[in-house]
Design a protein around this motif. Structure first.
Motif, mmCIF file in Angstrom:
data_model
loop_
_atom_site.group_PDB
_atom_site.id
_atom_site.type_symbol
_atom_site.label_atom_id
_atom_site.label_comp_id
_atom_site.label_asym_id
_atom_site.label_seq_id
_atom_site.Cartn_x
_atom_site.Cartn_y
_atom_site.Cartn_z
ATOM 1 N N VAL A 95 23.554 -41.602 -22.990
ATOM 2 C CA VAL A 95 22.594 -40.347 -22.943
ATOM 3 C C VAL A 95 21.453 -40.252 -21.847
ATOM 4 C CG1 VAL A 95 20.636 -39.613 -23.877
ATOM 5 C CG2 VAL A 95 22.059 -40.659 -25.414
ATOM 6 N N LEU A 96 21.994 -39.240 -20.954
ATOM 7 C CA LEU A 96 21.429 -39.104 -19.656
ATOM 8 C C LEU A 96 20.131 -38.380 -19.375
ATOM 9 C CD1 LEU A 96 24.675 -38.330 -17.236
ATOM 10 C CD2 LEU A 96 23.658 -40.564 -17.703
ATOM 11 N N ALA A 97 20.067 -37.363 -20.288
ATOM 12 C CA ALA A 97 18.679 -36.734 -20.533
ATOM 13 C C ALA A 97 18.677 -36.172 -21.776
ATOM 14 C CB ALA A 97 18.818 -35.392 -19.429
ATOM 15 N N VAL B 133 13.500 -31.854 -26.088
ATOM 16 C CA VAL B 133 13.239 -31.936 -27.289
ATOM 17 C C VAL B 133 13.344 -30.394 -27.979
ATOM 18 C CG1 VAL B 133 11.583 -32.358 -29.180
ATOM 19 C CG2 VAL B 133 11.876 -34.149 -27.290
ATOM 20 N N HIS B 134 12.769 -29.540 -27.145
ATOM 21 C CA HIS B 134 12.910 -27.856 -27.549
ATOM 22 C C HIS B 134 13.101 -27.386 -26.256
ATOM 23 C CE1 HIS B 134 12.133 -24.500 -29.906
ATOM 24 N NE2 HIS B 134 11.390 -24.152 -28.921
ATOM 25 N N PRO B 135 14.229 -26.577 -26.232
ATOM 26 C CA PRO B 135 15.343 -26.577 -26.994
ATOM 27 C C PRO B 135 16.028 -28.126 -27.140
ATOM 28 C CG PRO B 135 15.933 -25.562 -25.263
ATOM 29 C CD PRO B 135 14.192 -25.628 -25.113
ATOM 30 N N GLN B 136 16.795 -28.491 -28.191
ATOM 31 C CA GLN B 136 17.218 -29.599 -28.384
ATOM 32 C C GLN B 136 18.452 -29.556 -27.326
ATOM 33 O OE1 GLN B 136 19.022 -33.076 -31.473
ATOM 34 N NE2 GLN B 136 19.414 -30.768 -31.890
ATOM 35 N N VAL B 137 18.272 -30.433 -26.140
ATOM 36 C CA VAL B 137 19.548 -30.317 -25.209
ATOM 37 C C VAL B 137 19.555 -31.713 -24.741
ATOM 38 C CG1 VAL B 137 20.274 -29.641 -22.966
ATOM 39 C CG2 VAL B 137 18.719 -27.922 -24.483
ATOM 40 N N VAL B 138 20.938 -32.003 -24.854
ATOM 41 C CA VAL B 138 21.141 -33.376 -24.644
ATOM 42 C C VAL B 138 22.548 -33.480 -23.504
ATOM 43 C CG1 VAL B 138 21.962 -35.848 -25.174
ATOM 44 C CG2 VAL B 138 20.778 -34.369 -26.898
ATOM 45 N N VAL B 139 22.033 -34.187 -22.454
ATOM 46 C CA VAL B 139 23.177 -34.401 -21.403
ATOM 47 C C VAL B 139 23.958 -35.765 -21.437
ATOM 48 C CG1 VAL B 139 23.764 -34.494 -18.867
ATOM 49 C CG2 VAL B 139 21.992 -32.949 -19.649
ATOM 50 N N PHE B 140 25.224 -35.709 -21.869
ATOM 51 C CA PHE B 140 25.833 -36.752 -22.040
ATOM 52 C C PHE B 140 26.736 -37.272 -20.958
ATOM 53 C CE2 PHE B 140 25.806 -35.207 -26.593
ATOM 54 C CZ PHE B 140 25.177 -36.126 -27.243
ATOM 55 N N GLY B 141 26.805 -38.504 -20.558
ATOM 56 C CA GLY B 141 27.773 -39.082 -19.514
ATOM 57 C C GLY B 141 28.706 -39.812 -20.097
ATOM 58 N N MET C 238 31.847 -29.174 -22.036
ATOM 59 C CA MET C 238 32.431 -30.544 -21.346
ATOM 60 C C MET C 238 32.682 -30.057 -19.782
ATOM 61 S SD MET C 238 34.302 -32.002 -24.584
ATOM 62 C CE MET C 238 34.628 -30.085 -25.298
ATOM 63 N N TYR C 239 32.421 -30.856 -18.852
ATOM 64 C CA TYR C 239 32.682 -30.473 -17.547
ATOM 65 C C TYR C 239 34.083 -31.188 -17.141
ATOM 66 C CZ TYR C 239 27.829 -28.929 -17.540
ATOM 67 O OH TYR C 239 26.951 -28.376 -17.992
ATOM 68 N N LEU C 240 35.191 -30.667 -16.728
ATOM 69 C CA LEU C 240 36.525 -31.115 -16.628
ATOM 70 C C LEU C 240 36.534 -31.374 -14.930
ATOM 71 C CD1 LEU C 240 38.691 -28.880 -19.234
ATOM 72 C CD2 LEU C 240 37.257 -30.842 -19.530
ATOM 73 N N ASN C 241 35.921 -31.097 -14.190
ATOM 74 C CA ASN C 241 35.777 -31.442 -12.828
ATOM 75 C C ASN C 241 34.569 -31.322 -12.155
ATOM 76 O OD1 ASN C 241 35.510 -28.591 -12.440
ATOM 77 N ND2 ASN C 241 36.246 -28.551 -10.417
ATOM 78 N N THR C 242 34.131 -31.611 -10.748
ATOM 79 C CA THR C 242 32.977 -31.287 -10.396
ATOM 80 C C THR C 242 33.145 -30.389 -9.222
ATOM 81 O OG1 THR C 242 32.397 -33.792 -10.786
ATOM 82 C CG2 THR C 242 31.017 -32.682 -9.058
ATOM 83 N N ASN D 6 31.255 -35.584 -17.773
ATOM 84 C CA ASN D 6 29.936 -35.267 -18.634
ATOM 85 C C ASN D 6 29.777 -34.126 -19.462
ATOM 86 O OD1 ASN D 6 29.435 -37.708 -17.118
ATOM 87 N ND2 ASN D 6 27.763 -36.591 -16.071
ATOM 88 N N ALA D 7 28.921 -33.986 -20.285
ATOM 89 C CA ALA D 7 28.703 -32.772 -21.168
ATOM 90 C C ALA D 7 27.367 -32.357 -21.474
ATOM 91 C CB ALA D 7 29.505 -32.893 -22.294
#
Length: 282
Positions: A88-90, A93-101, A216-220, A242-243
């Motif tokens: 969990v990178l970030a 809370v509102h809006p509910q946004v989560v950056v997954f590593g 989901m990011y498939l490249n940078t 990441n996503a």
């Protein structure tokens, strides 16, 4: 005998929630008063949901529905997604946004790109007046839909998302892989379907509303290509593997989930998007 929430307790619960206390902080005093833990949790959820529904009806806005909620306030920084641990990178809370590593491995990213490369066509959007897919000037990417469970790679990623978000695989739409070249973008939009538009009825018949998105990011990309949330001035950088996840509990701008795929300024961007519905999507 199992305890029941009375009007005084209900008022106290709402006061605690309005004050910004976490669900755990609201439940703890109830446990001290002899409540069973699950009964206390259920009581708090029932009181809050009834209040939200009454407020929505009184305000003339859609009633909220359950959505995936994979991250708690100040919760774990690493989550179990079944076959893989995800960071969990970030968390907004509102809006509910989560950056997954690390939702995807680099090999999985490359596999999705190769699976899709020879099948790309100009990306379309749903015309909410007719319910048909159409090319739109606001979306300048190329894309392809991969059938649910199309091969072992797609099935594994879908199962991982379902485990991470605790949302059934069958509630997911087909995964869409997109390529954005230099200058390509997806201008600000919402992912939910506007229920007042005439073509939406037949879309909602196939699983109900969309309630969450996973990009989901498939490249940078060399430069640019972030996923942006203009209403809250937040952006998630496009980093391979990441996503960004976000949910919306009703089809209304009050969810603050207006978002965009910012223009690619150098290089290219590949993403895979998974939209989740209320019910099984056929």
């Amino acid at each position: 005998m199992q305890k029941q929430a009375n009007p005084e307790l209900e008022a106290w619960i709402l006061d605690q929630v309005r004050a910004g206390h976490s669900p755990e902080a609201v439940v703890a005093p109830m446990l001290d008063q002899g409540w069973q833990e699950q009964a206390a949790i259920d009581a708090v959820e029932t009181v809050v949901r009834r209040h939200l529904e009454e407020h929505a009806r009184g305000s003339g806005v859609p009633v909220p529905v359950p959505v995936p909620a994979p991250v708690a306030w100040n919760g774990p920084s690493v989550l179990n997604a079944g076959d893989r641990e995800v960071q969990v990178l970030a968390h907004l809370v509102h809006p509910q946004v989560v950056v997954f590593g690390g939702l995807l491995s680099h090999e999985e990213c490359d596999g999705l790109v190769e699976l899709s490369r020879g099948r790309l066509a100009r990306s379309s959007t749903v015309n909410l007046n007719t319910g048909a897919d159409e090319v739109h000037a606001a979306r300048t990417s190329q894309g392809v839909f991969l059938r649910r469970g199309e091969n072992a790679l797609v099935a594994r990623i879908e199962a991982r998302i379902a485990a991470l978000l605790e949302w059934p695989v069958e509630n997911g739409e087909a995964m869409q892989v997109l390529r954005y070249g230099v200058g390509a973008e997806y201008q600000p939009h919402h992912d939910y379907f506007d229920p007042d538009r005439p073509g939406v009825g037949r879309i909602l018949a196939r699983g109900g509303q969309r309630v969450a998105s996973v990009v989901m990011y498939l490249n940078t990309p060399t430069r640019g290509g972030a996923t942006t949330f203009p209403d809250v001035r937040f952006e998630a950088a496009a980093v391979k593997g990441n996503a960004v996840f976000f949910s919306y509990d009703r089809p209304h701008p009050m969810t603050a989930t207006l978002h965009a795929g910012a223009p690619v300024l150098e290089g290219e961007k590949w993403v895979a998007t998974k939209w989740l519905r209320e019910r099984a999507h056929a």
